[in-house]
Design a protein around this motif. Sequence first.
Motif, PDB file in Angstrom:
ATOM      1  N   GLN A  48       0.827  -1.199   0.000  1.00 17.24           N
ATOM      2  CA  GLN A  48       0.000   0.000   0.000  1.00 17.24           C
ATOM      3  C   GLN A  48       0.868   1.258   0.000  1.00 17.24           C
ATOM      4  O   GLN A  48       0.554   2.238  -0.674  1.00 17.24           O
ATOM      5  N   MET A  49       1.972   1.216   0.768  1.00 25.03           N
ATOM      6  CA  MET A  49       2.864   2.374   0.814  1.00 25.03           C
ATOM      7  C   MET A  49       3.545   2.604  -0.525  1.00 25.03           C
ATOM      8  O   MET A  49       3.741   3.736  -0.953  1.00 25.03           O
ATOM      9  N   LEU A  50       3.917   1.513  -1.206  1.00 20.11           N
ATOM     10  CA  LEU A  50       4.682   1.630  -2.445  1.00 20.11           C
ATOM     11  C   LEU A  50       3.806   1.672  -3.686  1.00 20.11           C
ATOM     12  O   LEU A  50       4.274   2.025  -4.759  1.00 20.11           O
ATOM     13  N   GLY A  51       2.567   1.283  -3.550  1.00 10.83           N
ATOM     14  CA  GLY A  51       1.696   1.188  -4.708  1.00 10.83           C
ATOM     15  C   GLY A  51       1.576  -0.269  -5.088  1.00 10.83           C
ATOM     16  O   GLY A  51       2.560  -0.919  -5.401  1.00 10.83           O
ATOM     17  N   GLY A  52       0.385  -0.777  -5.033  1.00  8.06           N
ATOM     18  CA  GLY A  52       0.192  -2.215  -5.148  1.00  8.06           C
ATOM     19  C   GLY A  52      -0.166  -2.725  -6.521  1.00  8.06           C
ATOM     20  O   GLY A  52      -1.107  -3.503  -6.658  1.00  8.06           O
ATOM     21  N   LEU A  53       0.566  -2.338  -7.536  1.00  6.65           N
ATOM     22  CA  LEU A  53       0.302  -2.903  -8.855  1.00  6.65           C
ATOM     23  C   LEU A  53       0.707  -4.378  -8.868  1.00  6.65           C
ATOM     24  O   LEU A  53       1.759  -4.740  -8.348  1.00  6.65           O
ATOM     25  N   PRO A  54      -0.112  -5.233  -9.443  1.00  5.04           N
ATOM     26  CA  PRO A  54       0.217  -6.667  -9.466  1.00  5.04           C
ATOM     27  C   PRO A  54       1.474  -6.931 -10.302  1.00  5.04           C
ATOM     28  O   PRO A  54       1.570  -6.506 -11.454  1.00  5.04           O
ATOM     29  N   SER A  55       2.427  -7.633  -9.700  1.00  3.53           N
ATOM     30  CA  SER A  55       3.719  -7.856 -10.366  1.00  3.53           C
ATOM     31  C   SER A  55       3.588  -8.740 -11.598  1.00  3.53           C
ATOM     32  O   SER A  55       4.430  -8.680 -12.491  1.00  3.53           O
ATOM     33  N   GLU A  56       2.548  -9.574 -11.673  1.00  2.00           N
ATOM     34  CA  GLU A  56       2.400 -10.427 -12.846  1.00  2.00           C
ATOM     35  C   GLU A  56       1.933  -9.634 -14.077  1.00  2.00           C
ATOM     36  O   GLU A  56       2.060 -10.103 -15.198  1.00  2.00           O
ATOM     37  N   GLN A  57       1.417  -8.420 -13.866  1.00  2.00           N
ATOM     38  CA  GLN A  57       0.943  -7.606 -14.986  1.00  2.00           C
ATOM     39  C   GLN A  57       1.794  -6.369 -15.238  1.00  2.00           C
ATOM     40  O   GLN A  57       1.715  -5.762 -16.297  1.00  2.00           O
ATOM     41  N   PHE A  58       2.621  -5.984 -14.240  1.00  2.00           N
ATOM     42  CA  PHE A  58       3.419  -4.768 -14.359  1.00  2.00           C
ATOM     43  C   PHE A  58       4.843  -5.035 -13.912  1.00  2.00           C
ATOM     44  O   PHE A  58       5.085  -5.801 -12.979  1.00  2.00           O
ATOM     45  N   ASP A  59       5.788  -4.389 -14.565  1.00  2.00           N
ATOM     46  CA  ASP A  59       7.177  -4.434 -14.147  1.00  2.00           C
ATOM     47  C   ASP A  59       7.440  -3.128 -13.403  1.00  2.00           C
ATOM     48  O   ASP A  59       7.687  -2.096 -14.014  1.00  2.00           O
ATOM     49  N   LEU A  69      14.117   6.200   1.857  1.00  2.00           N
ATOM     50  CA  LEU A  69      14.186   4.767   2.135  1.00  2.00           C
ATOM     51  C   LEU A  69      14.267   4.522   3.642  1.00  2.00           C
ATOM     52  O   LEU A  69      13.623   3.616   4.173  1.00  2.00           O
ATOM     53  N   GLY A  70      15.022   5.363   4.328  1.00  2.56           N
ATOM     54  CA  GLY A  70      15.102   5.272   5.784  1.00  2.56           C
ATOM     55  C   GLY A  70      13.752   5.495   6.431  1.00  2.56           C
ATOM     56  O   GLY A  70      13.379   4.804   7.387  1.00  2.56           O
ATOM     57  N   ARG A  71      12.995   6.448   5.908  1.00  2.80           N
ATOM     58  CA  ARG A  71      11.649   6.705   6.440  1.00  2.80           C
ATOM     59  C   ARG A  71      10.723   5.518   6.191  1.00  2.80           C
ATOM     60  O   ARG A  71       9.916   5.157   7.037  1.00  2.80           O
ATOM     61  N   LEU A  72      10.838   4.934   5.017  1.00  9.85           N
ATOM     62  CA  LEU A  72      10.028   3.751   4.706  1.00  9.85           C
ATOM     63  C   LEU A  72      10.375   2.605   5.647  1.00  9.85           C
ATOM     64  O   LEU A  72       9.485   1.927   6.173  1.00  9.85           O
ATOM     65  N   LEU A  73      11.658   2.399   5.882  1.00 10.13           N
ATOM     66  CA  LEU A  73      12.094   1.356   6.796  1.00 10.13           C
ATOM     67  C   LEU A  73      11.578   1.628   8.204  1.00 10.13           C
ATOM     68  O   LEU A  73      11.065   0.729   8.877  1.00 10.13           O
ATOM     69  N   ALA A  74      11.689   2.873   8.659  1.00 12.05           N
ATOM     70  CA  ALA A  74      11.197   3.232   9.995  1.00 12.05           C
ATOM     71  C   ALA A  74       9.692   2.987  10.099  1.00 12.05           C
ATOM     72  O   ALA A  74       9.210   2.458  11.099  1.00 12.05           O
ATOM     73  N   SER A  75       8.967   3.331   9.057  1.00 15.90           N
ATOM     74  CA  SER A  75       7.522   3.112   9.046  1.00 15.90           C
ATOM     75  C   SER A  75       7.193   1.626   9.105  1.00 15.90           C
ATOM     76  O   SER A  75       6.316   1.197   9.854  1.00 15.90           O
ATOM     77  N   ALA A  76       7.914   0.835   8.330  1.00 14.45           N
ATOM     78  CA  ALA A  76       7.693  -0.615   8.341  1.00 14.45           C
ATOM     79  C   ALA A  76       8.027  -1.196   9.710  1.00 14.45           C
ATOM     80  O   ALA A  76       7.308  -2.067  10.217  1.00 14.45           O
TER      81      ALA A  76
END
Length: 102
Positions: A48-59, A69-76
């Motif tokens: 949800q944070m990164l955008g949930g496009l299905p990997s089988e349909q999108f690269d 990236l540090g903020r994302l890690l802290a959030s996770a």
Amino acid sequence: MANPLSNRQLSGNNVLWKYVQSLEPETIAKLSQPEPEVAQIMENSLMQMLGGLPSEQFDVTITTNRENLGRLLASAMMNGYFLYNAKQRFEFEKALSHAQEG
């Protein structure tokens, strides 16, 4: 650019860091492996944070800088901490209700 875990924060004066350093490797390994249900919730949260496009349909390629990236890690990490506490509370309440019934 500030490092989220600066030398000052990891110094010998930090009680939490001292505690983490005192843990046995087996304990750290156990704490580092979430249960499958928690891992699934964490995966969904990150998607949800990164955008949930299905990997089988999108690269999908995500580009960011170190600070974000540090903020994302802290959030996770905070999400994981919250889920761990919620699970502990759930287990405690379940045990308490069983004890009151018996």
